[in-house]
Scaffold this motif. Structure first.
Motif, PDB file in Angstrom:
ATOM      1  N   ALA A   1     -13.492  -0.364  -3.544  1.00 53.78           N
ATOM      2  CA  ALA A   1     -14.837   0.158  -4.452  1.00 53.78           C
ATOM      3  C   ALA A   1     -16.240  -0.266  -3.654  1.00 53.78           C
ATOM      4  O   ALA A   1     -17.056   0.081  -4.093  1.00 53.78           O
ATOM      5  CB  ALA A   1     -14.715  -0.374  -5.598  1.00 53.78           C
ATOM      6  N   GLY A   2     -16.195  -0.994  -2.400  1.00 52.58           N
ATOM      7  CA  GLY A   2     -17.224  -1.658  -1.691  1.00 52.58           C
ATOM      8  C   GLY A   2     -17.498  -2.988  -2.022  1.00 52.58           C
ATOM      9  O   GLY A   2     -18.849  -3.290  -1.657  1.00 52.58           O
ATOM     10  N   TYR A   3     -17.025  -3.469  -2.850  1.00 49.54           N
ATOM     11  CA  TYR A   3     -17.331  -5.066  -3.197  1.00 49.54           C
ATOM     12  C   TYR A   3     -16.858  -5.770  -2.025  1.00 49.54           C
ATOM     13  O   TYR A   3     -15.691  -5.947  -1.450  1.00 49.54           O
ATOM     14  CB  TYR A   3     -16.540  -5.409  -4.487  1.00 49.54           C
ATOM     15  N   ASN A   4     -17.748  -6.699  -1.355  1.00 50.84           N
ATOM     16  CA  ASN A   4     -17.427  -7.587  -0.274  1.00 50.84           C
ATOM     17  C   ASN A   4     -16.793  -9.044  -0.803  1.00 50.84           C
ATOM     18  O   ASN A   4     -17.482  -9.759  -1.420  1.00 50.84           O
ATOM     19  CB  ASN A   4     -18.622  -7.662   0.612  1.00 50.84           C
ATOM     20  N   ILE A   5     -15.677  -9.127   0.014  1.00 53.44           N
ATOM     21  CA  ILE A   5     -15.027 -10.471  -0.329  1.00 53.44           C
ATOM     22  C   ILE A   5     -15.030 -11.114   1.250  1.00 53.44           C
ATOM     23  O   ILE A   5     -14.347 -10.660   2.052  1.00 53.44           O
ATOM     24  CB  ILE A   5     -13.678 -10.411  -0.755  1.00 53.44           C
ATOM     25  N   ASP A   6     -15.431 -12.451   1.360  1.00 54.26           N
ATOM     26  CA  ASP A   6     -15.481 -13.190   2.546  1.00 54.26           C
ATOM     27  C   ASP A   6     -13.927 -13.353   2.907  1.00 54.26           C
ATOM     28  O   ASP A   6     -12.885 -13.596   1.943  1.00 54.26           O
ATOM     29  CB  ASP A   6     -16.245 -14.421   2.300  1.00 54.26           C
ATOM     30  N   ARG A   7     -13.876 -13.717   3.980  1.00 56.47           N
ATOM     31  CA  ARG A   7     -12.573 -14.315   4.750  1.00 56.47           C
ATOM     32  C   ARG A   7     -12.809 -15.455   5.745  1.00 56.47           C
ATOM     33  O   ARG A   7     -13.637 -15.388   6.455  1.00 56.47           O
ATOM     34  CB  ARG A   7     -11.955 -13.009   5.512  1.00 56.47           C
ATOM     35  N   SER A   8     -12.317 -16.511   5.105  1.00 58.91           N
ATOM     36  CA  SER A   8     -12.602 -17.801   5.739  1.00 58.91           C
ATOM     37  C   SER A   8     -12.241 -17.830   7.345  1.00 58.91           C
ATOM     38  O   SER A   8     -12.956 -18.460   8.015  1.00 58.91           O
ATOM     39  CB  SER A   8     -11.683 -18.816   4.998  1.00 58.91           C
ATOM     40  N   ASP A   9     -11.189 -17.160   8.016  1.00 60.68           N
ATOM     41  CA  ASP A   9     -10.858 -17.188   9.387  1.00 60.68           C
ATOM     42  C   ASP A   9     -10.679 -15.819   9.875  1.00 60.68           C
ATOM     43  O   ASP A   9     -10.159 -15.566  10.851  1.00 60.68           O
ATOM     44  CB  ASP A   9      -9.736 -17.814   9.386  1.00 60.68           C
ATOM     45  N   GLY A  10     -11.537 -14.705   9.258  1.00 61.33           N
ATOM     46  CA  GLY A  10     -11.539 -13.099   9.467  1.00 61.33           C
ATOM     47  C   GLY A  10     -10.159 -12.573   8.979  1.00 61.33           C
ATOM     48  O   GLY A  10      -9.982 -11.626   9.295  1.00 61.33           O
ATOM     49  N   LYS A  11      -9.148 -13.413   8.277  1.00 60.20           N
ATOM     50  CA  LYS A  11      -7.837 -12.802   7.983  1.00 60.20           C
ATOM     51  C   LYS A  11      -7.762 -13.172   6.437  1.00 60.20           C
ATOM     52  O   LYS A  11      -7.573 -12.131   5.416  1.00 60.20           O
ATOM     53  CB  LYS A  11      -6.737 -13.443   8.534  1.00 60.20           C
ATOM     54  N   ASN A  12      -7.676 -14.550   5.978  1.00 61.04           N
ATOM     55  CA  ASN A  12      -7.585 -14.680   4.561  1.00 61.04           C
ATOM     56  C   ASN A  12      -8.664 -14.944   3.841  1.00 61.04           C
ATOM     57  O   ASN A  12      -9.844 -15.272   4.101  1.00 61.04           O
ATOM     58  CB  ASN A  12      -6.999 -16.415   4.617  1.00 61.04           C
TER      59      ASN A  12
ATOM     60  N   SER B   1     -11.461 -15.687   0.887  1.00 60.14           N
ATOM     61  CA  SER B   1     -12.043 -16.875   0.548  1.00 60.14           C
ATOM     62  C   SER B   1     -13.082 -16.486  -0.473  1.00 60.14           C
ATOM     63  O   SER B   1     -14.202 -15.802  -0.365  1.00 60.14           O
ATOM     64  CB  SER B   1     -12.915 -17.657   1.531  1.00 60.14           C
ATOM     65  N   TYR B   2     -12.773 -17.085  -1.844  1.00 61.76           N
ATOM     66  CA  TYR B   2     -13.520 -16.455  -2.898  1.00 61.76           C
ATOM     67  C   TYR B   2     -14.560 -17.441  -3.317  1.00 61.76           C
ATOM     68  O   TYR B   2     -14.432 -18.557  -3.512  1.00 61.76           O
ATOM     69  CB  TYR B   2     -12.568 -16.154  -4.206  1.00 61.76           C
ATOM     70  N   SER B   3     -15.611 -16.919  -4.061  1.00 59.54           N
ATOM     71  CA  SER B   3     -16.632 -17.779  -4.302  1.00 59.54           C
ATOM     72  C   SER B   3     -16.736 -17.721  -5.658  1.00 59.54           C
ATOM     73  O   SER B   3     -15.978 -16.945  -6.580  1.00 59.54           O
ATOM     74  CB  SER B   3     -18.327 -17.234  -4.004  1.00 59.54           C
ATOM     75  N   ALA B   4     -17.764 -18.511  -6.504  1.00 57.85           N
ATOM     76  CA  ALA B   4     -17.619 -18.511  -7.965  1.00 57.85           C
ATOM     77  C   ALA B   4     -18.052 -17.039  -8.495  1.00 57.85           C
ATOM     78  O   ALA B   4     -17.581 -16.611  -9.656  1.00 57.85           O
ATOM     79  CB  ALA B   4     -18.619 -19.641  -8.689  1.00 57.85           C
ATOM     80  N   THR B   5     -18.775 -16.575  -7.775  1.00 59.30           N
ATOM     81  CA  THR B   5     -19.065 -14.989  -8.175  1.00 59.30           C
ATOM     82  C   THR B   5     -17.848 -14.195  -8.039  1.00 59.30           C
ATOM     83  O   THR B   5     -17.760 -13.365  -9.067  1.00 59.30           O
ATOM     84  CB  THR B   5     -20.174 -14.602  -7.115  1.00 59.30           C
ATOM     85  N   ASP B   6     -17.024 -14.148  -7.171  1.00 57.55           N
ATOM     86  CA  ASP B   6     -15.831 -13.621  -6.997  1.00 57.55           C
ATOM     87  C   ASP B   6     -15.013 -13.966  -8.413  1.00 57.55           C
ATOM     88  O   ASP B   6     -14.246 -12.943  -8.961  1.00 57.55           O
ATOM     89  CB  ASP B   6     -15.080 -13.757  -5.805  1.00 57.55           C
ATOM     90  N   VAL B   7     -14.942 -15.362  -8.832  1.00 54.85           N
ATOM     91  CA  VAL B   7     -14.101 -15.539  -9.574  1.00 54.85           C
ATOM     92  C   VAL B   7     -14.633 -15.112 -10.892  1.00 54.85           C
ATOM     93  O   VAL B   7     -13.763 -14.492 -11.829  1.00 54.85           O
ATOM     94  CB  VAL B   7     -14.289 -17.057  -9.993  1.00 54.85           C
ATOM     95  N   MET B   8     -15.843 -14.786 -11.384  1.00 55.80           N
ATOM     96  CA  MET B   8     -16.252 -14.251 -12.506  1.00 55.80           C
ATOM     97  C   MET B   8     -15.987 -12.634 -12.502  1.00 55.80           C
ATOM     98  O   MET B   8     -15.699 -12.011 -13.399  1.00 55.80           O
ATOM     99  CB  MET B   8     -18.012 -14.446 -12.710  1.00 55.80           C
TER     100      MET B   8
END
Length: 217
Positions: free
Chosen positions: A45-56, A58-65
């Motif tokens: 849907a266009g929501y960006n989620i970071d990846r700690s090593d380009g693969k896995n 890695s979620y922020s507090a914003t992502d948790v909410m």
């Protein structure tokens, strides 16, 4: 980047706490495969989620909410995972830079933001001719069980494929010397081969199982 009690901490980002897929699953009370399904839908849907090593991921507090409000929206309405993800992503992507800074530092504005999403969904549902039947606790439990069964089925299938490929490798490449005259299968190398094979193909198989297209295609 280092870890404290299974939580990633980035010293370059004012000790911002990061969460793994397992952390999110524990917070939501669901299986890890459900978190991956939500994450795939959000990314599509266009929501960006970071990846700690380009693969896995890695979620922020914003992502948790975001995950918590997706779960809340689905529990109170009849919309699909993809529809809930579209609502969350749309609201997130239209936020101003100032709003984004506030969301990163304070919980209340973020709560208000997603409460507005939930209210909009509830208003949409109220206009429908027939009120939807909400999933019962038993139905939600069965969904979690089915998700876990799907995850295990895919893992076992990938492991079998990897072992078949390993068996096709020439024996001299699969064996290791034990003593002067005896050789045996290199179990450590075999397990590493299987693990890498599963890791490289697992997410693609999950997308196929749930009919979710690759966000990068």
């Amino acid at each position: 980047m280092y870890r404290i009690h299974n939580v990633e901490v980035n010293a370059m980002d004012e000790l911002e706490i990061r969460y793994t897929t397992k952390d999110i699953a524990d917070k939501l009370g669901v299986e890890a495969v459900t978190v991956r399904k939500y994450a795939l839908a959000l990314e599509k849907a266009g929501y960006n989620i970071d990846r700690s090593d380009g693969k896995n991921r890695s979620y922020s507090a914003t992502d948790v909410m975001a995950f918590q409000y997706m779960q809340s929206i689905r529990a109170q309405t009849s919309i699909t995972v993809e529809e809930a993800a579209n609502l969350v992503a749309h609201k997130n992507n239209t936020a101003t830079a100032a709003e984004t800074d506030i969301v990163r530092s304070e919980a209340d504005p973020l709560r208000d933001q997603y409460t507005a999403i939930l209210a909009a969904v509830q208003q949409l549902i109220a206009t429908q001719q027939a009120a939807p039947t909400l999933p019962s606790p038993e139905e939600l439990r069965l969904e979690r069980i089915n998700d876990r069964l799907t995850e295990r089925r895919i893992e076992r299938q990938l492991e079998r494929e990897a072992l078949d490929l390993w068996a096709a490798i020439p024996a001299k490449e699969r064996m290791r010397k034990v003593g002067l005259f005896r050789k045996e299968e290199d179990i450590e190398a075999r397990d590493r081969f299987v693990r890498d094979y599963v890791d490289e193909r697992y997410e693609e198989r999950i997308r196929d199982a749930y009919g979710i297209s690759d966000v990068n295609n």
